[in-house]
Write an enzyme that holds these catalytic residues in place. Sequence first.
Site, mmCIF file in Angstrom:
data_model
loop_
_atom_site.group_PDB
_atom_site.id
_atom_site.type_symbol
_atom_site.label_atom_id
_atom_site.label_comp_id
_atom_site.label_asym_id
_atom_site.label_seq_id
_atom_site.Cartn_x
_atom_site.Cartn_y
_atom_site.Cartn_z
ATOM 1 N N HIS A 24 -56.150 -46.081 -3.365
ATOM 2 C CA HIS A 24 -56.754 -44.471 -3.943
ATOM 3 C C HIS A 24 -55.527 -44.782 -5.173
ATOM 4 O O HIS A 24 -54.042 -44.040 -5.536
ATOM 5 C CB HIS A 24 -56.199 -43.437 -3.160
ATOM 6 C CG HIS A 24 -54.915 -43.448 -2.256
ATOM 7 N ND1 HIS A 24 -53.868 -43.593 -2.657
ATOM 8 C CD2 HIS A 24 -55.257 -43.029 -1.197
ATOM 9 C CE1 HIS A 24 -52.742 -42.668 -1.162
ATOM 10 N NE2 HIS A 24 -53.316 -42.694 -0.694
ATOM 11 N N HIS A 78 -52.221 -39.677 12.907
ATOM 12 C CA HIS A 78 -52.165 -39.491 11.290
ATOM 13 C C HIS A 78 -53.446 -39.104 11.439
ATOM 14 O O HIS A 78 -54.556 -40.143 11.911
ATOM 15 C CB HIS A 78 -51.716 -39.804 10.015
ATOM 16 C CG HIS A 78 -51.036 -40.239 8.533
ATOM 17 N ND1 HIS A 78 -52.132 -38.590 8.702
ATOM 18 C CD2 HIS A 78 -51.657 -41.021 7.566
ATOM 19 C CE1 HIS A 78 -52.250 -38.786 7.653
ATOM 20 N NE2 HIS A 78 -51.709 -40.017 6.788
ATOM 21 N N GLU A 80 -55.276 -39.463 8.223
ATOM 22 C CA GLU A 80 -56.232 -40.305 6.870
ATOM 23 C C GLU A 80 -57.163 -41.456 7.243
ATOM 24 O O GLU A 80 -56.683 -42.209 8.684
ATOM 25 C CB GLU A 80 -54.557 -40.666 6.004
ATOM 26 C CG GLU A 80 -55.175 -40.619 4.748
ATOM 27 C CD GLU A 80 -54.796 -41.524 3.541
ATOM 28 O OE1 GLU A 80 -53.285 -41.019 3.753
ATOM 29 O OE2 GLU A 80 -54.582 -41.528 2.570
ATOM 30 N N ASP A 82 -57.286 -44.468 6.574
ATOM 31 C CA ASP A 82 -57.308 -45.553 7.365
ATOM 32 C C ASP A 82 -56.669 -45.786 8.135
ATOM 33 O O ASP A 82 -57.286 -46.839 9.331
ATOM 34 C CB ASP A 82 -56.050 -45.947 6.115
ATOM 35 C CG ASP A 82 -55.206 -45.057 5.718
ATOM 36 O OD1 ASP A 82 -55.154 -44.122 6.115
ATOM 37 O OD2 ASP A 82 -53.342 -45.896 5.125
ATOM 38 N N HIS A 144 -46.930 -38.359 6.456
ATOM 39 C CA HIS A 144 -47.402 -38.066 4.128
ATOM 40 C C HIS A 144 -48.220 -37.227 4.223
ATOM 41 O O HIS A 144 -48.378 -36.922 3.195
ATOM 42 C CB HIS A 144 -47.879 -39.582 4.084
ATOM 43 C CG HIS A 144 -48.860 -39.824 3.194
ATOM 44 N ND1 HIS A 144 -50.159 -40.550 2.948
ATOM 45 C CD2 HIS A 144 -49.216 -39.483 1.882
ATOM 46 C CE1 HIS A 144 -50.932 -40.052 1.873
ATOM 47 N NE2 HIS A 144 -50.078 -39.446 1.319
ATOM 48 N N ASP A 163 -47.126 -43.490 9.036
ATOM 49 C CA ASP A 163 -46.675 -43.973 7.600
ATOM 50 C C ASP A 163 -44.860 -44.789 6.793
ATOM 51 O O ASP A 163 -45.241 -45.428 6.497
ATOM 52 C CB ASP A 163 -47.392 -43.016 5.999
ATOM 53 C CG ASP A 163 -49.128 -42.972 5.884
ATOM 54 O OD1 ASP A 163 -49.555 -43.973 6.227
ATOM 55 O OD2 ASP A 163 -49.415 -42.414 5.578
ATOM 56 N N TYR A 191 -43.624 -48.544 -1.567
ATOM 57 C CA TYR A 191 -44.348 -47.864 -0.753
ATOM 58 C C TYR A 191 -44.067 -46.764 -0.717
ATOM 59 O O TYR A 191 -44.279 -45.799 -1.094
ATOM 60 C CB TYR A 191 -44.138 -48.960 0.608
ATOM 61 C CG TYR A 191 -45.458 -47.930 1.657
ATOM 62 C CD1 TYR A 191 -46.936 -48.736 2.280
ATOM 63 C CD2 TYR A 191 -45.172 -46.907 2.370
ATOM 64 C CE1 TYR A 191 -48.143 -47.562 2.480
ATOM 65 C CE2 TYR A 191 -45.659 -46.074 3.130
ATOM 66 C CZ TYR A 191 -46.754 -46.554 3.566
ATOM 67 O OH TYR A 191 -47.959 -45.645 4.325
ATOM 68 N N HIS A 222 -48.799 -49.549 8.772
ATOM 69 C CA HIS A 222 -48.957 -50.770 7.515
ATOM 70 C C HIS A 222 -48.109 -51.693 7.935
ATOM 71 O O HIS A 222 -47.029 -51.339 7.560
ATOM 72 C CB HIS A 222 -48.963 -50.194 5.864
ATOM 73 C CG HIS A 222 -50.318 -48.815 5.996
ATOM 74 N ND1 HIS A 222 -51.162 -49.253 5.974
ATOM 75 C CD2 HIS A 222 -49.889 -47.876 5.931
ATOM 76 C CE1 HIS A 222 -52.316 -48.048 5.607
ATOM 77 N NE2 HIS A 222 -50.771 -47.446 5.725
HETATM 78 FE FE1 FEO Z 1 -51.534 -41.106 4.565
HETATM 79 FE FE2 FEO Z 1 -51.864 -44.556 6.399
HETATM 80 O O1 FEO Z 1 -51.969 -42.927 5.583
#
Ligand code: FEO
Length: 389
Positions: A24, A78, A80, A82, A144, A163, A191, A222
């Site tokens: 994004h 989370h 989101e 991903d 996040h 995250d 990041y 990640h």
């Molecule tokens: Fe807030 Fe890696 O997603």
Amino acid sequence: MKAVEIKNGIYWVGAIDWDLRNFHGYKTQRGSSYNSYLIIDDKITLIDNVKSHFFKEQLQRISTIVDPAKIDYIIQNHIEMDHSGSLPLILKHCPNAQVFASPKGVEGIPLHYSNNLNLKSVKSGSSLNLGKRTLNFVQTPMVHWPDNMVSYCPEEKILFSNDAFGQHISSSERFDDEYTSSINMYEASKYYANIVLPYGAMVQKALKTVDQLEMEIICPSHGLMWRSHISDILDKYKIWSKNEVVNKALIIYDSMWGSTRKIADTIQDVFEESKFSIRKMNLQHNHISDIMTEVLEAKIICVGSPTLNNNMMPTVSAFLTYFKGLAPKDRIGLAFGSYGWGGQSTAQVEKELKSCGFDLLETIRHQYVPTSSDLVTIKDKVKNQIKEL
Ligand code: FEO
């Protein structure tokens, strides 16, 4: 595709996104990974998921350890996509699994997927018994998204941090000490600057809890897991979350016919003779997410634009929109630029820097092409203002 054992009975079963270059708007030059973890205990537990189109990879890795139908619990730290994209897909293989998420997570999951998922909300401070191990949940809102939480396993001293502490890195290595440490820390800073920076107050709150935990491994969602540089990354998060800066000046600009560039070069001259280190970043050649990485610890932010059609240049405007959204605080700003007529750009840049709450140096604004003597005047003007900084 194999699972990677990180402790006896605990496995990394995520996916590696070697080709990702845009997250994004964030330039992910080293790709990324979506980390998912499997705990083999009386209750077989999966922690976090992966992007939906990486589901086959996750499933294959899980299947090397256990029949996915045997998964009892899924912890969704989370929502989101991903990290939750493959949730509805894995649930087709283990339809009786119970999914645990924060209260906000339980509200948000049905707004992404089906209403028929077997969801249970867990509050901050609550625990889940897996058999020989426990998971303790701590909500970390806005690190996040509002739903974020982390899961801590005290018996193994592992924090599943989602995250927080992540880096966008694709690699076959899974641990920090298997990878080039400076690159890992650079990507962790990038990041933070591009994902976490607006939420410093919440990060500090989360760190107070995290600091009390004994940790042998931090498993983010990640990039690489932290086991040899845990105190380094915690120290950095403390610095970044407090908006602590160093004597570094950033000169960020675009130019049409070279006049704004000449002013940028002159500002560089001034800082070269000072205690400040410099990064000069032409918006034609530097991605805004790389500029943000430099913003993270920079005390002075100089932004320059010529006037184009009564406005700052679109590159500068795009940068400032992104920059403002990430809400850096407690910096000193300087607007500069050239113009032919009208000359609105510098006031526009100034307004944007002011809206960030920065103290501003006196704006540098010059019509058409600055002569050598004009540049000396500009140099003196900037020099006098930074003496006391
Ligand atoms: Fe807030 Fe890696 O997603």
